[in-house]
Design a protein around this motif. Structure first.
Motif, PDB file in Angstrom:
ATOM      1  N   THR A 164     -91.965 -66.490  16.437  1.00  0.00           N
ATOM      2  CA  THR A 164     -92.555 -65.493  17.339  1.00  0.00           C
ATOM      3  C   THR A 164     -91.828 -64.156  17.243  1.00  0.00           C
ATOM      4  OG1 THR A 164     -91.297 -66.303  19.262  1.00  0.00           O
ATOM      5  CG2 THR A 164     -93.518 -67.211  18.920  1.00  0.00           C
ATOM      6  N   ASP A 165     -90.546 -64.180  16.892  1.00  0.00           N
ATOM      7  CA  ASP A 165     -89.828 -62.929  16.664  1.00  0.00           C
ATOM      8  C   ASP A 165     -90.415 -62.193  15.464  1.00  0.00           C
ATOM      9  OD1 ASP A 165     -87.644 -60.966  16.976  1.00  0.00           O
ATOM     10  OD2 ASP A 165     -86.911 -61.842  15.101  1.00  0.00           O
ATOM     11  N   PHE A 221     -82.340 -65.146  21.677  1.00  0.00           N
ATOM     12  CA  PHE A 221     -83.589 -64.400  21.763  1.00  0.00           C
ATOM     13  C   PHE A 221     -83.957 -64.239  23.233  1.00  0.00           C
ATOM     14  CE2 PHE A 221     -83.994 -66.481  17.607  1.00  0.00           C
ATOM     15  CZ  PHE A 221     -84.404 -65.426  16.818  1.00  0.00           C
ATOM     16  N   LYS A 222     -84.685 -63.174  23.562  1.00  0.00           N
ATOM     17  CA  LYS A 222     -85.211 -62.986  24.913  1.00  0.00           C
ATOM     18  C   LYS A 222     -86.641 -63.500  24.955  1.00  0.00           C
ATOM     19  CE  LYS A 222     -84.520 -59.475  27.424  1.00  0.00           C
ATOM     20  NZ  LYS A 222     -84.384 -58.179  28.086  1.00  0.00           N
ATOM     21  N   ALA A 244     -88.127 -63.302  21.189  1.00  0.00           N
ATOM     22  CA  ALA A 244     -87.864 -62.317  20.143  1.00  0.00           C
ATOM     23  C   ALA A 244     -86.497 -61.691  20.365  1.00  0.00           C
ATOM     24  CB  ALA A 244     -88.947 -61.246  20.142  1.00  0.00           C
ATOM     25  N   ALA A 245     -86.036 -61.016  19.333  1.00  0.00           N
ATOM     26  CA  ALA A 245     -84.784 -60.276  19.439  1.00  0.00           C
ATOM     27  C   ALA A 245     -84.924 -59.250  20.561  1.00  0.00           C
ATOM     28  CB  ALA A 245     -84.477 -59.582  18.119  1.00  0.00           C
ATOM     29  N   PRO A 246     -83.878 -59.038  21.333  1.00  0.00           N
ATOM     30  CA  PRO A 246     -83.969 -58.112  22.461  1.00  0.00           C
ATOM     31  C   PRO A 246     -84.499 -56.725  22.083  1.00  0.00           C
ATOM     32  CG  PRO A 246     -81.948 -59.342  22.605  1.00  0.00           C
ATOM     33  CD  PRO A 246     -82.565 -59.692  21.277  1.00  0.00           C
ATOM     34  N   GLU A 247     -84.142 -56.227  20.911  1.00  0.00           N
ATOM     35  CA  GLU A 247     -84.645 -54.905  20.517  1.00  0.00           C
ATOM     36  C   GLU A 247     -86.145 -54.923  20.248  1.00  0.00           C
ATOM     37  OE1 GLU A 247     -82.754 -56.801  16.817  1.00  0.00           O
ATOM     38  OE2 GLU A 247     -82.198 -56.572  18.910  1.00  0.00           O
ATOM     39  N   HIS A 248     -86.676 -56.047  19.757  1.00  0.00           N
ATOM     40  CA  HIS A 248     -88.124 -56.155  19.559  1.00  0.00           C
ATOM     41  C   HIS A 248     -88.835 -56.243  20.908  1.00  0.00           C
ATOM     42  CE1 HIS A 248     -87.214 -57.996  15.377  1.00  0.00           C
ATOM     43  NE2 HIS A 248     -87.232 -56.671  15.327  1.00  0.00           N
ATOM     44  N   VAL A 249     -88.252 -56.989  21.836  1.00  0.00           N
ATOM     45  CA  VAL A 249     -88.841 -57.106  23.174  1.00  0.00           C
ATOM     46  C   VAL A 249     -88.856 -55.747  23.865  1.00  0.00           C
ATOM     47  CG1 VAL A 249     -88.532 -58.108  25.472  1.00  0.00           C
ATOM     48  CG2 VAL A 249     -88.248 -59.542  23.440  1.00  0.00           C
TER      49      VAL A 249
END
Length: 137
Positions: free
Chosen positions: A55-56, A7-8, A93-98
């Motif tokens: 949190t993701d 996760f980022k 969170a997952a990089p795409e969510h960030v």
């Protein structure tokens, strides 16, 4: 999630009541006692970390419902908060969510002609169903 299974970490500036409300689901679902200290701001978090999973899920909900949250957000009230009312909170969170959250928050800041802390607080207060006007107490 990246191909490396990590996760980022993503930072948001929010009022103290929003910070406390963000911490509640992480505690309830993952046992995270102190969200402020849980994630290393400079790194990433491995897949399977319960705090990151919590949190993701939160950030994924915010990204998905951003248009409605934007409509419900009280940007004026968040904009009236003093500079000392905001604290940096790190989420993972997952990089795409960030990436999507960053894009949405920046667009909202441009449209509202506001800084990111105002936008972060207003949108996340709307998500958490908190009164933004009371956010500086």
């Amino acid at each position: 999630m990246t191909g490396t299974g990590r996760f980022k970490v993503f930072g948001v500036y929010v009022s103290k009541p929003v910070r406390d409300a963000l911490a509640a689901p992480a505690y309830e679902t993952a046992g995270v006692v102190s969200l402020e200290d849980y994630f290393d701001a400079s790194g990433s978090v491995p897949e399977g970390d319960p705090g990151a999973e919590a949190t993701d899920a939160l950030l994924a909900d915010v990204v998905e419902g951003f248009a409605d949250l934007y409509d419900d957000a009280d940007f004026d009230a968040a904009g009236r908060l003093g500079p000392d009312a905001f604290e940096l909170v790190h989420l993972a969170a997952a990089p795409e969510h960030v990436a999507r959250a960053r894009e949405q928050f920046r667009a909202a800041a441009t449209i509202q002609d506001a800084d990111l802390r105002t936008v972060h607080t207003a949108i996340l207060a709307a998500y958490l169903d908190l009164p933004t006007a009371a956010a500086d107490r």
